[in-house]
Design a protein around this motif. Structure first.
Motif, PDB file in Angstrom:
ATOM      1  N   TRP A 177       0.826  -1.210   0.000  1.00 54.31           N
ATOM      2  CA  TRP A 177       0.000   0.000   0.000  1.00 54.31           C
ATOM      3  C   TRP A 177       0.860   1.260   0.000  1.00 54.31           C
ATOM      4  O   TRP A 177       0.505   2.254  -0.640  1.00 54.31           O
ATOM      5  N   CYS A 178       1.972   1.210   0.724  1.00 56.59           N
ATOM      6  CA  CYS A 178       2.888   2.361   0.727  1.00 56.59           C
ATOM      7  C   CYS A 178       3.463   2.583  -0.677  1.00 56.59           C
ATOM      8  O   CYS A 178       3.527   3.727  -1.154  1.00 56.59           O
TER       9      CYS A 178
ATOM     10  N   LYS B  12       0.858   4.074  -2.717  1.00 52.48           N
ATOM     11  CA  LYS B  12       0.259   5.272  -2.111  1.00 52.48           C
ATOM     12  C   LYS B  12      -1.244   5.101  -1.903  1.00 52.48           C
ATOM     13  O   LYS B  12      -2.050   6.003  -2.161  1.00 52.48           O
ATOM     14  N   GLU B  13      -1.617   3.912  -1.425  1.00 54.00           N
ATOM     15  CA  GLU B  13      -3.024   3.614  -1.134  1.00 54.00           C
ATOM     16  C   GLU B  13      -3.345   4.132   0.267  1.00 54.00           C
ATOM     17  O   GLU B  13      -3.150   3.450   1.272  1.00 54.00           O
ATOM     18  N   LEU B  14      -3.836   5.355   0.339  1.00 59.58           N
ATOM     19  CA  LEU B  14      -3.996   6.018   1.630  1.00 59.58           C
ATOM     20  C   LEU B  14      -5.148   5.463   2.455  1.00 59.58           C
ATOM     21  O   LEU B  14      -5.074   5.446   3.692  1.00 59.58           O
ATOM     22  N   ARG B  15      -6.199   5.017   1.816  1.00 61.03           N
ATOM     23  CA  ARG B  15      -7.361   4.569   2.581  1.00 61.03           C
ATOM     24  C   ARG B  15      -7.051   3.350   3.444  1.00 61.03           C
ATOM     25  O   ARG B  15      -7.284   3.381   4.668  1.00 61.03           O
TER      26      ARG B  15
ATOM     27  N   SER C   3      -4.612   4.358   6.231  1.00 60.94           N
ATOM     28  CA  SER C   3      -5.182   5.171   7.308  1.00 60.94           C
ATOM     29  C   SER C   3      -6.022   4.334   8.261  1.00 60.94           C
ATOM     30  O   SER C   3      -6.115   4.653   9.451  1.00 60.94           O
TER      31      SER C   3
END
Length: 215
Positions: A156-157, A160-163, A166
């Motif tokens: 995810w990093c 850049k998968e922010l959801r 988070s």
């Protein structure tokens, strides 16, 4: 233990923290030193020593101030001060780690982990738990770790998968392996699963981790 904002030692430490926030490190150190010199009882000495440990260029001096803070809070023997122990143990562990004494560092990181049950459930408490978990890992001890979650977070990093980051990262980093922390992680993973924002393979992995954790 009543916290008196008008106490001279408390006011000097607060003044020092304000100076530190403004980048005035020397002025902050002077305030903390004045607080130590003004301290007359165990609570005041604990408070002043805790702040005197900050920004010490000599790691041995930093360690001694942290050990002194622990000594004075131990002498008070008040349940109301139990929330301070995780931070104190974490600071001592980091001091030993800086001195390359990992066995001693690990001992205090473990004590910090055991006393984390007294931390408040807020941003401060979560920040400390994350720090304790990382300290345990650096000392070669068992902080909470899940290889599947680790791999997913790395992916995810990279993307850049922010959801998903988070939702999962806070509960994962602050997890010390207690039942409460595991339940918090299960809740985060379950919420992520319910959003259906992952691809099929990641969805399957998340559901597998949840199943393993609830057993």
């Amino acid at each position: 233990m009543n916290f008196d904002p008008e106490n001279k030692v408390v006011r000097l430490c607060a003044k020092g923290m304000q100076a530190e926030a403004e980048g005035k490190i020397e002025e902050a150190g002077n305030c903390f030193k004045q607080a130590w010199e003004a301290a007359t009882n165990n609570f005041e000495k604990f408070t002043a020593a805790h702040y005197c440990a900050r920004n010490q260029p000599d790691p041995q001096v930093n360690l001694q101030w942290n050990l002194d803070a622990l000594k004075y809070v131990d002498a008070i023997e008040s349940d109301e001060l139990k929330t301070h122990y995780p931070s104190l143990y974490l600071n001592i562990g980091k001091s030993y780690e800086t001195l390359n004494d990992l066995p001693s560092a690990g001992k205090y990181y473990q004590l910090a982990s055991e006393s984390a049950v007294h931390l408040p459930d807020n941003g401060y408490g979560k920040m400390l738990k994350a720090g304790i978990n990382e300290g345990l890992k650096r000392a070669g001890l068992k902080g909470y770790y899940n290889s599947t979650i680790d791999a997913l977070i790395n992916d995810w990093c990279d993307r850049k998968e922010l959801r998903p980051l988070s939702l999962v990262l806070p509960a994962y980093l602050q997890n010390l392996g207690t039942d409460e922390d595991i339940n918090t992680l299960i809740t985060a993973l379950s919420f992520l699963s319910a959003t259906r924002c992952l691809n099929a393979e990641e969805q399957r992995k998340i559901e597998g981790v949840i199943a393993d954790l609830v057993r």
